[in-house]
Structure formats: structure tokens, C-alpha cells
Motif scaffolding. Sequence first.
Motif, PDB file in Angstrom:
ATOM      1  N   ARG A 453       0.818  -1.214   0.000  1.00  0.00           N
ATOM      2  CA  ARG A 453       0.000   0.000   0.000  1.00  0.00           C
ATOM      3  C   ARG A 453       0.856   1.270   0.000  1.00  0.00           C
ATOM      4  NH1 ARG A 453      -4.710  -1.254   4.141  1.00  0.00           N
ATOM      5  NH2 ARG A 453      -5.295   0.901   3.673  1.00  0.00           N
ATOM      6  N   LEU A 456       1.836   1.558  -3.656  1.00  0.00           N
ATOM      7  CA  LEU A 456       0.716   1.995  -4.499  1.00  0.00           C
ATOM      8  C   LEU A 456       0.310   3.438  -4.196  1.00  0.00           C
ATOM      9  CD1 LEU A 456      -1.473  -1.247  -4.592  1.00  0.00           C
ATOM     10  CD2 LEU A 456      -0.205  -0.237  -6.468  1.00  0.00           C
ATOM     11  N   THR A 457       0.465   3.851  -2.950  1.00  0.00           N
ATOM     12  CA  THR A 457       0.143   5.237  -2.602  1.00  0.00           C
ATOM     13  C   THR A 457       1.131   6.181  -3.279  1.00  0.00           C
ATOM     14  OG1 THR A 457      -0.743   4.492  -0.488  1.00  0.00           O
ATOM     15  CG2 THR A 457      -0.241   6.819  -0.654  1.00  0.00           C
ATOM     16  N   GLU A 460       0.372   6.491  -6.842  1.00  0.00           N
ATOM     17  CA  GLU A 460      -1.034   6.898  -7.036  1.00  0.00           C
ATOM     18  C   GLU A 460      -1.866   5.773  -7.649  1.00  0.00           C
ATOM     19  OE1 GLU A 460      -0.867  10.554  -9.196  1.00  0.00           O
ATOM     20  OE2 GLU A 460      -0.204  11.668  -7.441  1.00  0.00           O
ATOM     21  N   GLY A 461      -1.657   4.582  -7.125  1.00  0.00           N
ATOM     22  CA  GLY A 461      -2.481   3.436  -7.528  1.00  0.00           C
ATOM     23  C   GLY A 461      -1.976   2.702  -8.756  1.00  0.00           C
TER      24      GLY A 461
END
Lengths: 503, 152
Positions: A453, A456-457, A460-461
Amino acid sequence: MDPFTQALFAFGEPAVFITLICATGIGLIIGAIPGLSVNIAVALAVPLTIFMPTDQSLVLLIGLYGSGIFGGSVSAILLNAPGTPASAATIFDGYPMAQQGLATKALRVSLIASLYGAVFSVILLVLVAPELANFALRFGPVEIASLLLFTFFVIGILSGASLAKGLLSAAVGMVLATIGSDPMLGTPRFTFGQTSLMDGLSYVPLLVGLFALAEILDESTRGFSQSIQKFSLDSEDRERNRISFRDLKFISLPVIRASAIGSAIGILPGIGATIASFLAYGDAKRASGDGSSFGKGDVRGVAASESANNAVVGATFIPTLALGIPGDAVTAILLGALVLQGVTPGPLIFISNPQVVYTIYLSLLFATLLMAVIGYFAIRPLAMTLRIPKIYLMPSVALICIAGAYVARNNMIDVWIMLGAGVLGFVFNRTNVPVAPLLITFIITKPFEEALRQALTRSEGSFMPFLTNPVSLTLTALVAVAFALTLRRDLKRRHAVPNQKEE
Amino acid sequence: MRADRVLALVLLAAAALYLGVLVPEVGRQQTALGTGDFYTVGPTVLPVFAGGLVVIFALAVLATTPRTASELQFTEGLGGAALFAGVVTVTAFLMPRIGFLPVSVGFLAVVFVVFRAATWWICALLTLALPVLLDQILRKVFLIPLPGAALF
């Protein structure tokens, strides 16, 4: 005082030294008793370590682990029943030697080989782990998430007889790890309003249930044996059971090769000592040229099997310490115990807690040396423990499981978790689904989710960083190769079964 | 049907319940808490991934295991295990109510009787001494009190 001297001086403290002696002795006894494995010994000791200083708790757990594997060879040689699965290959030549009146010689060869294998892997650990950790320090969230996902697949693929079952077990472990607060936002997940589940499923009752209670339930299906095992070491010829220089020379090459095999297997997560000992046994048989004496009481068979399974012990700490990835079920338990002590394994441990690292090195080394001393002088009393009928032993261990699960957090919900995990472990064992991937994945899921996460953060995904990172791509290629090879093996086996039926 | 196929079917059903009911509930909770705007991935990502893996590998087990019964029957000796698990369940249920000492004495006594332990004096010794020993070690050495003993 530097960290090494500090760790060394800790062994001079009476509490630590007595713990080491007791742990090594108890590990030998528990390892020797068929049905009580090293996993059970370590799992039952974890609740006690919560209330101990870090060095004492490490000494307790490592002492049990180090000596327990050798303990398994005692019953393998004397009773034709391995005390731990890791000693299963020792039976092939150990038991025939015992039948020829050479049980003491087999036990001594086993001890020497175990000592060599264990010391070999400790040296490897000292040399390799810091270098690997140094390399891993450059890792960011993308690499960490990739490495942990790689571990998930590798343990699932390599740990069991079936590819699908190993991966299913790992996936169940991941699902169980999602219970509790979400690590990034604190959103409760699957807690059903229970405050005690906010921290997730407690690790101690889970492992006590999966390893100890599951084994006791399995014994209960046989009604807990009441029989007293019969064997005698009194009638042996002392001269024939003496280890000569010629014997040592005879076993030296198989022991070195087996130690290397065991260490290599130990570094890979999820495979474990059982496979290492079988591989080393096969290698010793092939390397001997004429393998006809193997299976009939060849000392090289005992030596290869025992040095390989003990070489796994130190090597499994390499990924555990350097990467925070447990090498097998026992190091998964140890990793959890370290977390309970407030120490986070991984590359930073060498910088933030070097004393803990040295304590682990020294515990492994001292436990091995102590195992050799106790094992040499106490083979006969150790063999006597095999006479304890399971009807008295197993219910007593079950009571310790109940108390151990409760004391982890002084909460009855942990006793219920232990019971649930025990039933799950029992069902898994009966359906040939390996339990180790479940526990290892349960432990690595939280750091995996955090790293995933975070990555991904930052992106930005987008998953692009995973698809362009060289570490991720290399690990994906390795998983693909392991997957293809195991799938090929499984398919071959499936085709072989109908052919055998036709014949 | 083979036990491993039954296990795969049970896990498949459990994964369907997990993905269909429990995970969306977490998503609703997250929305209610008003978190997740900053993070591009929320708390349901991993549960969906993990549940999906269980579905895939349960289906893989169903596809790769033969339908015929295995050599070792799953049900072999299952009565003994069910009985023992039942005794542990009753013990866990009674432990917070009547205390660790009486319930563990009862646990050992019942197990020794049900599984017909042969030597009565060993049973008596273990039944009376082990619970007290465990309780005292945990209480005195590790300072952990086990659930109070109302009857002692």
C-alpha cells in the motif's frame, strides 16, 4: 561495551545459562519422543518468552530448536519411528544398524554429523546474513512487497507434495492475517465488534493450535497408545560401537556434502529439514558409487541425513534475520517471538539491534555444543524417555496448550482461537495440506500489505513500478520457473498413478 | 468424496462468503469513517486479493485431485479426535466460570477415563499434581494468574 561482548557476557548470567542447559535438554527429550516435534516444543515455549528478557527468550527457543532435531534421530534409530519428520531419512540406515547391535554407534555418528552440520550452517549464517541484509537495505516498498509476495508463492509451491495444496494453505494464512485493524488507516476488519480482535488473531494461540493441538488430536484418533516401546542398549558390544578414525574418514565427505545441501535448502523459505535430509541421503547414495550397502546399515546414510537436517537450522536464520522472511515453521515462530519482544527482524536489525543478532549466533553455537555434550553422555537416559506411554503424555501437553494459549494475553478468546487452529491443523494434516505455509504467510502478510500500500500510494495506484523494477521482475521469473517445474512434477506424478494401476 | 475435495469445497464456500458479504462490509465501514480519500488503495485491497487466491487455489485443488477415495480414510479414528476436541471445548467453556484448577483436574480425569489409561496411580498423580504445578509456575515464576478457582 560492544554488542558482541554484551551478547557474550549475557551467557554468563545464571538465568540465561540455566535456560540454555534446560532448553537443550528438553529439546533433546521432546525431539526424541515420536509425536512431539520441535515445532510443538518451540510453540509451547513461546507463551513463556513473553515474560522473559530478549536474550533469555532467544536462548530458550533456539536451544529447543537446535537440539530437538538431533533428538529426533534417537527414536528413528532405536524404534524405527522418527521423533521429528526431519529424521525420517535417518531410519533407512539407523534402524538396520540398531538391529545389528550398533545402535550406540549409529547414535554417535548421528551426533557427530549433527554437530558438523549445525556448526557449518552457523558459520554460513555469520558470513552471509549481514551481506544479504546490507543488500536488502537498499530495498524500498516495491522491492519489499515483491520479495514478500515471492515468499508467499515459493513456500506455497515448494513446501508440500501438491502445488495447489501448498498455495491454498498459504492463501488461507493470508486471509486469517486480514483479521484486525487495517495497518494503514486503522479500519476494523472482520472483528465482529470484539475489541480483543482489533490487534488481529493472536499469534501464540494460532501456532500452539496449528502445531501442538493438531498433533494431539491426531494421536487421539489412535486412542493414545498405552504401549511401552521395547529396546535395549545393554547387550551391545562396546568395542564394535566405538567410533574409529577410519569411520570418521569414511563419513567426512558425505557429511560435508550433506551440510552444504542442508544449508542451501535452509536458505530457501518453506522447504525445511525433512526434504534436506532426503536429498542429502539420495546424494550420499549416488556419490558412493555402489549404493547397495545403503538401507542395510551404512553409517554414511545416517551421517548424511543428520548433518543435512541440522545444517538447515542455522541456514533458516539467514532469510529470517536478513530479510524478515522465515525460512521454515520454527523460524516463523521465532520471528513472531522476536516481534513480541519488540524486535523487528529484517535488514535493519543489524543496525538497530546488533546485540540480538549476536545473541542468536551465540545461542545457536552454544546450543549445538551443549547438545553434543549432553547427547554424548546422556544417550541412554535420553533413550529411556521413549518408554513414556502417550496416554499420559498427550493429555498433559494438551493442558499446557490450554494454559499457554490463555497466558499470551490473559484472554479466553485465545483459547478458542487455539482450539479452532488445532482443528484446522488436524484437518490440514489429514488431507495432506501443509501447515507451514499458512503460518509463514500469516506472519509476512502484515508487512506485505504495508509495503504494497505504501508503494501503491506513492505511485497513485499504478502498478507500473512493479512491472519495471528489476528486483520484482527477477523474482517473478524465479516464481514462474519454480511454478513450471513443480507443475511438471505434479503432472508426471498424476500420469504415473494410472500407469501403475494399469500394470 | 475425498476429504481434500470436501476441504476445497468448504474453503471455496467460505471464500465466497468472505468476498461477497464480509469484505463489502469493511468497505462500507471505511466510507462511514470517512477515511481513504488520501490513500489510493483502501483496507479492502488485501482481503479481496487474499480471498481471490483462496478461490483460485481451492478450484486448483478440485481440478487436480482425483474423485476416488484416498488410501487413508479421513474418517479413520475421527470419533476419538471429535471426543477429545469436545472435552477441550467443554474445558474452554468452563475455565472462566469455575477456574483453571478444577476444570483442568476434570479435563485430565475425563480424558484418562474416556481413553482408558491403564495405571490408575499415574493418572491420579498427573490429574492432581500437573494443574497445581502449572498454576504455581505461571503464578509465582511468571506472575500470570490463570482464571480464578472458585471451588478451591
